[in-house]
Design a protein around this motif. Structure first.
Motif, short mmCIF file in Angstrom:
data_model
loop_
_atom_site.label_atom_id
_atom_site.label_comp_id
_atom_site.label_asym_id
_atom_site.label_seq_id
_atom_site.Cartn_x
_atom_site.Cartn_y
_atom_site.Cartn_z
N LEU A 1 0.83 -1.22 0.00
CA LEU A 1 0.00 0.00 0.00
C LEU A 1 0.86 1.27 0.00
N ILE A 2 2.12 1.13 -0.41
CA ILE A 2 2.96 2.32 -0.58
C ILE A 2 2.53 3.01 -1.87
N PRO A 3 2.25 4.32 -1.79
CA PRO A 3 1.90 5.04 -3.01
C PRO A 3 3.15 5.43 -3.80
N HIS A 4 3.11 5.19 -5.10
CA HIS A 4 4.18 5.65 -6.00
C HIS A 4 3.54 6.77 -6.81
N ILE A 5 3.87 8.00 -6.46
CA ILE A 5 3.18 9.15 -7.05
C ILE A 5 3.98 9.67 -8.24
N ILE B 1 -2.85 12.00 -0.60
CA ILE B 1 -2.77 10.56 -0.31
C ILE B 1 -2.40 10.31 1.15
N THR B 2 -1.50 11.13 1.68
CA THR B 2 -1.13 10.94 3.08
C THR B 2 -2.35 11.18 3.97
N ALA B 3 -3.13 12.21 3.62
CA ALA B 3 -4.34 12.48 4.41
C ALA B 3 -5.32 11.31 4.29
N HIS C 1 6.88 6.95 -2.48
CA HIS C 1 7.80 7.11 -3.60
C HIS C 1 7.29 8.29 -4.42
N LEU C 2 8.14 9.30 -4.59
CA LEU C 2 7.72 10.53 -5.26
C LEU C 2 8.50 10.71 -6.55
#
Lengths: 806, 123
Positions: free
Chosen positions: A72-76, A91-93, A311-312
């Motif tokens: 569930l790590i977002p890769h933005i 997404i963090t919110a 991941h940004l």
């Protein structure tokens, strides 16, 4: 009669509705809370991730894709930095809104607004330490001088607010429903508060007033025995033989004495046990010639976790690692070229100045031959279910007067002003944003030149094989002993003067030993030309790490992981042989003999299911308590000496006066106390075992990952993990490795592994809640999915497309 | 038949309006239905109680079944009760009381004069 009935029925209906819509004591409003259409049922999620595939977001400049992997790590993936940080905020919110906001309430001193009058003193404490003012100054400075990095903060806030405005009551995280309040708008100021919160956790700890009290009670000679600045066999961060090639600034050492005001109450301190480990080895020590970096910040173990992994990616940056919910960018992590890690660089950065007012109006205070003006600020503290409290805080040029007649002094005429580096404006946001994009050693040095605090030992590794460590932060140049005790605010020679120039700070690049490491120990040896004092250096984890690194070769990723999870109890290895030999002359009963035999065979490893660590710990705790029992009946604030010094004194000064129990006519030595406490430990463990059964170390220690509201149902207790205080695997009762990361760099490639005791989601109703805890305890690190193209990777479970709203 | 009509109307409206309105919409639904569909105090109260109670319980039961009781079991640890059936019944009672009293109020407003003791249970 009929009218009466109507009125009665009407009143009952209204009253019922009102009561069910109101929080009573700690009971949430039952109507709202129990309604399956609105209340807690709405927080029950059946899928680990449930977000819409397409979403329009007002304020976006271009389309953004968010790929969620199996952790569930977002890769933005965004087309510009504005969109990148806006979506990071959004997404963090989505995962952590309540936690983000709760932290701000805490730092801003607004907890009583949510939780009632019990939290009032806590709020006053925080407001009296001047953090919010520091955050405000930082925000102004960044707005004026660094508009580009500041734009990241505003974009992040836009994203958080876009998420908040999409919510109605039923979508609120469950904690809002419990406490019955609604999320506020997010502001850039809150991001700055968040960074001050880190400074509060990591750089506010000191014992200046306790030192003053101890000096007053026992005198200087005993003081130096109780609290020595340096003991033999330290293993500092800078490799021995590091040269200091600069002309240091030399402060004038004043003559005269310190004010000896006794203080009883004291503002609560951050947890002094927070620490961290980081170690980096270069290609000469690894199996495949690549560089390896390991880092783990040992902080409070809470749910939701302090870290959120992301991941940004945008044309300007491609970075991954742990982020702080509330701040844009990555705090600890890696990009395509480099990796970095932090451990806390302890140092006494808070000093107290005794203030003499001209008269009871407290409008002027003495400074050499002058009277300086004070500034009064009235803090309005809203209290839930109580009256608003107004606290007048007086500011001097040093900083706020935290202790005065209205707070913590038993109404005595004591006025203590606080000077803390976190009061000053600073640019951590810029430093981190530059570091996220750094490509080499030079970029890393440049990025952290903007860093003020909390000071960190910053380790570094690059794909080109460089390793390095810099201790970055803002450090006042102090004369010997400055700020170790309460200072005289009317004497300008007691005041801080210059700050250490950047190039004078400790640093080393590619040392001969082929590794760098840090674990909150002394930064350098006594040849360093500046006075760098802290009361609370680490003496054990650093030595274990360095012992191991010196002897290790052909290191692989799994060896780094193993070292992060090393359970060797250095304290036991240095004290238990002495403690056991003190029993030689003593007759033992059966139970005691068994206790003795078991401990004699122990190899000093604190493994989770062993009982010996529990036995040792109990004995050691009782012994420590007996040795320093003199501290228990003192009326003023004090602290007991460090365990390292305690063992040093037992070994080298067994007849030191504190070993004698004054309540007996006999004169006890250290050995006597070891024998008495051994007997007590054996007895009490036997009783405990009768009642509760086995006492494996993990149960005895009880590492708990506690929900921020302390709700047991949302907490993971008795996590089966070894290690403990002063052990490399620093999993203690309530603090420990909050994020573990190992990065391998070389051949133009970066790979990383990580784990933390929590989950990406903060929702206890999500099936993935706390899902990493067991893996964390069992050293099962996850490979972190990273790269410029992750979209087609099989580990991506869902892709969300966000587009600007038309 | 009015009893059933009222019960079904209160239940259905509560169920669907609760999806979009705040939780206290059930009080308004109960009140209006009590006002519009006449009946004795007792029957109005019972139909309001059952209408809202059943709709809350049905939805809670549906959510709980879909969630395999995972979350309700966590919430139960925070409450002085130990069983999700009791929890769902409690929800029915809370919703039911709101529905019952609000429809009773509506019905009392409407009744031109007391009906005395005549009139069967099912009106």
């Amino acid at each position: 009669m009929r009218t009466f009935k109507i009125i009665l029925s009407f009143v009952v209906t209204l009253a019922l509705t009102f009561v069910l819509n109101t929080k009573i004591g700690s009971t949430p409003p039952l109507g709202k809370f129990l309604s399956p259409f609105h209340g807690f049922w709405q927080n029950a999620e059946n899928e680990r991730l449930s977000v819409p595939e397409h979403l329009e977001l007002e304020g976006l400049q271009a389309p953004v894709k968010v790929h969620f992997d199996d952790m569930l790590i977002p890769h933005i993936f965004a087309e510009n930095e504005h969109d990148l940080y806006m979506v990071q905020g959004y997404i963090t919110a989505y995962h952590r809104l309540w936690q983000m906001e709760m932290q701000q309430f805490k730092t801003a001193g607004r907890l009583s607004e949510l939780l009632g009058p019990d939290l009032l003193d806590k709020d006053r404490e925080l407001r009296r330490s001047g953090m919010a003012e520091g955050a405000r100054l930082s925000q102004e400075l960044m707005m004026k001088e660094e508009p580009e990095a500041y734009a990241n903060v505003t974009a992040y806030a836009e994203g958080v607010n876009a998420y908040i405005s999409s919510l109605s009551y039923k979508d609120y995280p469950i904690e809002y429903k419990f406490l019955d309040y609604a999320p506020e708008n997010w502001t850039p100021f809150k991001t700055f508060l968040q960074l001050k919160q880190m400074a509060n956790d990591l750089s506010r700890d000191e014992r200046d007033l306790e030192h003053t009290n101890a000096l007053k009670i026992w005198g200087a000679e005993v003081f130096d025995i109780l609290y020595p600045e340096r003991l033999p066999d330290l293993d500092p961060i800078m490799p021995t033989g590091t040269k200091w090639e600069f002309d240091p600034l030399v402060p004038d050492q004043p003559t005269g004495t310190y004010p000896l005001l006794a203080t009883r109450g004291e503002i609560s301190k951050p947890n002094p046990q927070y620490g961290s480990n980081s170690f980096v080895v270069n290609g000469n020590k690894t199996a495949n010639g690549k560089t390896l970096l390991a880092n783990e910040p040992d902080l409070g173990l809470n749910l939701p976790s302090i870290w959120y992994v992301a991941h940004l990616n945008s044309p300007e940056v491609n970075v991954m690692g742990s982020t702080l919910p509330g701040s844009p960018g990555v705090v600890l992590g890696f990009n395509d070229s480099i990796a970095w890690g932090f451990t806390n660089a302890k140092r006494d950065l808070v000093d107290w100045f005794s203030i003499e007012f001209r008269n009871s109006k407290r409008e002027e205070y003495k400074y050499d031959n002058k009277w300086l003006k004070t500034k009064k600020v009235v803090e309005e503290i809203k209290v839930r279910g109580g009256e608003t409290f107004y606290d007048t805080i007086i500011y001097t040029h040093y900083g706020p007067i935290a202790y005065d007649q209205a707070f913590q002094t038993d109404k005595k005429p004591i006025n203590l002003a606080m000077r803390w580096t976190a009061h000053d404006p600073s640019k951590e946001i810029l430093a981190l944003s530059l570091m996220n994009k750094a490509e080499n050693y030079e970029d890393y040095v440049e990025a952290f030149s903007y860093y003020t605090g909390p000071p960190q030992n910053m380790s570094f590794a690059s794909t080109t094989g460089d390793i390095a460590i810099w201790i970055n932060g803002k450090f006042p140049v102090k004369w010997e002993g400055q700020g170790k005790f309460l200072l005289d605010g009317s004497n300008s020679t007691h005041e801080w003067g210059d700050y250490m120039p950047r190039e004078h700070l400790y640093h080393v690049k590619n040392p001969k030993q082929n590794f760098v490491s840090s674990a909150n120990q002394h930064p350098g040896d006594s040849t360093y030309p500046y006075y760098d004092y802290d009361y609370n250096w680490e003496y054990y984890r650093n030595r274990r790490i360095n012992d191991r690194l010196k002897s290790m070769s052909n290191i692989k990723v799994k060896d780094m992981i193993q070292l992060q999870n090393d359970n060797f109890n250095y304290i036991a290895s240095e004290s238990l042989p002495m403690m056991l030999s003190s029993l030689d002359s003593m007759p033992l009963n059966l139970n005691e003999q068994a206790f003795y035999d078991q401990l004699s065979d122990w190899d000093y490893f604190n493994e989770a299911d062993m009982t010996e660590p529990s036995m040792y710990q109990l004995w050691s705790n009782l012994l420590y308590k007996k040795i320093w029992d003199e501290f228990e009946d003192q009326e003023v604030a004090l602290y007991t000496p460090k365990i390292y010094n305690t063992i040093y004194l037992m070994t080298n000064k067994p007849d030191f006066e504190f070993f004698d129990d004054k309540s007996t006519s006999k004169i006890e030595s250290a050995g006597d106390l070891m024998r008495i406490s051994f007997r007590e430990a054996a007895d009490s463990l036997a009783i405990w075992e009768d009642k509760n059964g086995e006492y494996p170390w993990y149960k005895f220690k009880n590492t708990s990952i506690k929900h921020l509201l302390g709700l047991p149902a949302f907490t993971k207790s008795e996590v089966k993990i070894g290690g403990g205080r002063h052990i490399v695997n620093a999993a203690s009762e309530r603090d420990g490795p909050s994020w573990r990361m190992v990065v391998e760099l070389g051949d133009g490639k970066v790979e990383a592994w990580g784990i933390y005791p929590g989950s990406q989601t903060g929702n206890p109703g999500n099936p993935s809640y706390a899902e990493f805890v067991e893996k964390w305890a069992n050293q099962k690190y996850e490979k972190l999915l990273f790269g410029k193209n992750v979209e087609s990777n099989e580990r991506i479970i869902f892709t969300q497309k966000l587009t600007p709203s038309k | 038949m009015k009893f059933f009509l009222r019960l079904i109307l209160i239940g259905t409206l509560s169920y669907f309006l609760s999806m979009i309105a705040p939780w206290w919409i059930i009080v308004i639904v109960g009140f209006l239905c009590g006002l519009l569909i006449p009946g004795s105090s007792m029957t109005v109260f019972v139909s309001g109680f059952l209408g809202v109670g059943i709709s809350w319980m049905a939805y809670a039961w549906k959510l709980d079944a879909e969630n395999e009781s995972r979350f309700s079991n966590i919430i139960l640890e925070l409450l002085p009760i130990s069983d999700s059936t009791i929890l769902i019944s409690l929800i029915g009672v809370v919703g039911g009381l709101c529905g019952g009293f609000s429809s009773l109020t509506g019905s009392l407003l409407r009744q031109p004069k007391p009906k005395g003791t005549s009139g069967g249970y099912y009106q």
